[in-house]
Design a protein around this motif. Structure first.
Motif, PDB file in Angstrom:
ATOM      1  N   ASP A 270       0.525   3.692  -3.157  1.00  0.00           N
ATOM      2  CA  ASP A 270      -0.128   4.948  -2.896  1.00  0.00           C
ATOM      3  C   ASP A 270       0.569   6.364  -3.526  1.00  0.00           C
ATOM      4  O   ASP A 270       1.599   6.410  -3.562  1.00  0.00           O
ATOM      5  CB  ASP A 270       0.091   5.066  -1.201  1.00  0.00           C
ATOM      6  CG  ASP A 270      -1.079   6.167  -0.860  1.00  0.00           C
ATOM      7  OD1 ASP A 270      -2.247   6.200  -1.636  1.00  0.00           O
ATOM      8  OD2 ASP A 270      -1.301   6.639   0.273  1.00  0.00           O
TER       9      ASP A 270
ATOM     10  N   GLY B 229       0.846  -1.044   0.058  1.00  0.00           N
ATOM     11  CA  GLY B 229       0.079  -0.031  -0.087  1.00  0.00           C
ATOM     12  C   GLY B 229       0.853   1.341  -0.030  1.00  0.00           C
ATOM     13  O   GLY B 229       0.738   2.050  -0.864  1.00  0.00           O
ATOM     14  N   SER B 230       1.842   1.376   0.828  1.00  0.00           N
ATOM     15  CA  SER B 230       2.622   2.587   1.177  1.00  0.00           C
ATOM     16  C   SER B 230       3.275   2.592  -0.461  1.00  0.00           C
ATOM     17  O   SER B 230       3.836   3.972  -0.435  1.00  0.00           O
ATOM     18  CB  SER B 230       3.432   2.297   2.112  1.00  0.00           C
ATOM     19  OG  SER B 230       4.358   1.303   2.171  1.00  0.00           O
TER      20      SER B 230
ATOM     21  N   ARG C  66      -6.930  -0.425  -3.208  1.00  0.00           N
ATOM     22  CA  ARG C  66      -7.102   0.219  -2.063  1.00  0.00           C
ATOM     23  C   ARG C  66      -6.563   1.740  -2.181  1.00  0.00           C
ATOM     24  O   ARG C  66      -7.351   2.516  -1.351  1.00  0.00           O
ATOM     25  CB  ARG C  66      -6.342  -0.579  -1.007  1.00  0.00           C
ATOM     26  CG  ARG C  66      -7.055  -1.821  -0.281  1.00  0.00           C
ATOM     27  CD  ARG C  66      -6.145  -1.884   1.142  1.00  0.00           C
ATOM     28  NE  ARG C  66      -4.569  -2.055   0.873  1.00  0.00           N
ATOM     29  CZ  ARG C  66      -3.831  -3.225   0.507  1.00  0.00           C
ATOM     30  NH1 ARG C  66      -4.523  -4.287   0.103  1.00  0.00           N
ATOM     31  NH2 ARG C  66      -2.693  -3.056   0.339  1.00  0.00           N
ATOM     32  N   THR C  67      -5.717   2.067  -2.653  1.00  0.00           N
ATOM     33  CA  THR C  67      -5.064   3.470  -2.643  1.00  0.00           C
ATOM     34  C   THR C  67      -5.692   4.285  -3.849  1.00  0.00           C
ATOM     35  O   THR C  67      -5.192   5.295  -3.943  1.00  0.00           O
ATOM     36  CB  THR C  67      -3.584   3.004  -2.949  1.00  0.00           C
ATOM     37  OG1 THR C  67      -3.221   2.770  -4.129  1.00  0.00           O
ATOM     38  CG2 THR C  67      -2.823   2.529  -1.610  1.00  0.00           C
TER      39      THR C  67
END
Ligand SMILES: NC(=O)c1ccc[n+]([C@@H]2O[C@H](COP(=O)([O-])OP(=O)(O)OC[C@H]3O[C@@H](n4cnc5c(N)ncnc54)[C@H](OP(=O)(O)O)[C@@H]3O)[C@@H](O)[C@H]2O)c1
Length: 292
Positions: free
Chosen positions: A60, A56-57, A99-100
């Protein structure tokens, strides 16, 4: 746009990063051991295994993701399977993108995934395509034939493996390939990120020539004589050497040789490109033009 290129330090990834930077995009290249030397200075690099958790990071903040992560298809995988690399990378990148809030997802598949030939590579690529198609993302899938150019694995592999004068090939090397130059392919991948008309499309991409394996090998070796090995003998040999990890031939490689790796309709036209305008393998090798 800001683009994350997973596998951006690889052969196709490097060419794509150059095109994206030239077109004014922000580019981050991810791989396990990124080496920025072959990339334009403006490309950011991130070291990560995209088959692992917590993407995710990394994902993102990007508008587009391109998945070029690969376990080379022409080698026998040793410690990792095609599923563990191709499918896991795709599944995790797609999930992190959803998700991002990533909008566009570009997936590199391979020509032949629906040829009816069952190999671990094709199976993993088919599963990966399914995950991409079923996602909420704006996706574009590409299925190229073999890709050649500076830094490719294919030409050095042939040079290394094939004896110079007499080349034994299963079935005389009659299966056909449609090699495409990496610097012709990369702009089409960039177009997939940029233009809405490509969303939801799966493109079969090939170069201007349909070359048999025998013609391809002869071109690369600059001559030599091809000696046919009966397919039945090659099938038995493939079965026998399949468990030997350092021999780059086995049942999957044999199966691939039983069917042409060529497009039905070359979808390069979807990018406003005429197939005959593309670079040929022979031109790339600076050898004589092949007349077919
Ligand atoms: N080349 C062809 O002829 C061809 C033809 C048809 C389709 N394709 C497809 O096109 C895509 C790109 O192929 P390519 O030839 O450019 O492959 P490549 O040169 O082998 O590059 C693969 C890239 O993936 C990275 N990578 C591998 N495992 C990873 C992991 N677990 N986590 C993060 N990064 C990882 C590699 O860097 P690290 O090793 O440092 O991680 C490298 O940057 C692949 O999907 C391939 O199947 C290629």
């Amino acid at each position: 746009m800001d683009v994350l290129v997973a596998g951006g330090t690889g052969f196709i990834g490097r060419a794509l990063c150059r095109v994206l930077i030239d077109r004014g995009h922000g580019v981050t290249a991810v791989s396990r051991t990124p080496d920025a030397d072959d990339l334009p200075g403006a490309v950011e690099t991130v070291a990560a295994d995209v088959t692992g958790p917590n993407l995710g990071s990394i994902v993102d903040g990007h508008d587009g993701v391109v998945n070029l992560v690969a376990l080379p298809s022409h080698v026998q995988p040793r410690d990792r399977s095609h599923d563990a690399v191709h499918f896991e990378a795709t599944r995790r990148l797609v999930a992190a993108s959803e998700r991002t809030g990533v909008e566009r997802f570009v997936q590199l598949s391979g020509l032949g995934v629906e040829s009816g030939i069952e190999t671990a590579y094709f199976r993993a690529k088919r599963r990966s395509e399914r995950v991409v198609r079923e996602s909420d993302l704006e996706w574009v899938i590409y299925r190229p034939s073999v890709v050649f150019g500076d830094g490719c694995a294919f030409v050095p592999f042939v040079e290394r493996m094939v004896p110079p004068l007499v080349t034994p090939l299963p079935g005389g090397g009659r299966m056909a390939l449609q090699p495409i130059w990496v610097d012709d392919l990369a702009p089409m991948l960039a177009d997939g990120l940029e233009a809405d008309r490509h969303v939801g499309q799966c493109y079969e991409i090939g170069g201007p020539e349909r070359l048999t394996l025998a013609e391809t090998v002869t071109l690369i070796r600059g001559g030599g004589v091809v000696v046919p090995i009966p397919m039945s003998v090659a099938a038995v040999a493939a079965m026998l050497v399949d468990p030997v990890p350092w021999i780059p031939f086995g049942r999957d490689q044999y199966r691939v040789l039983t069917v042409d790796n060529t497009t039905a309709d070359n979808d390069v036209t979807a990018f406003g490109v005429a197939p005959e305008s593309l670079r040929t393998l022979s031109a790339s090798l600076e050898g004589p033009e092949v007349s077919l």
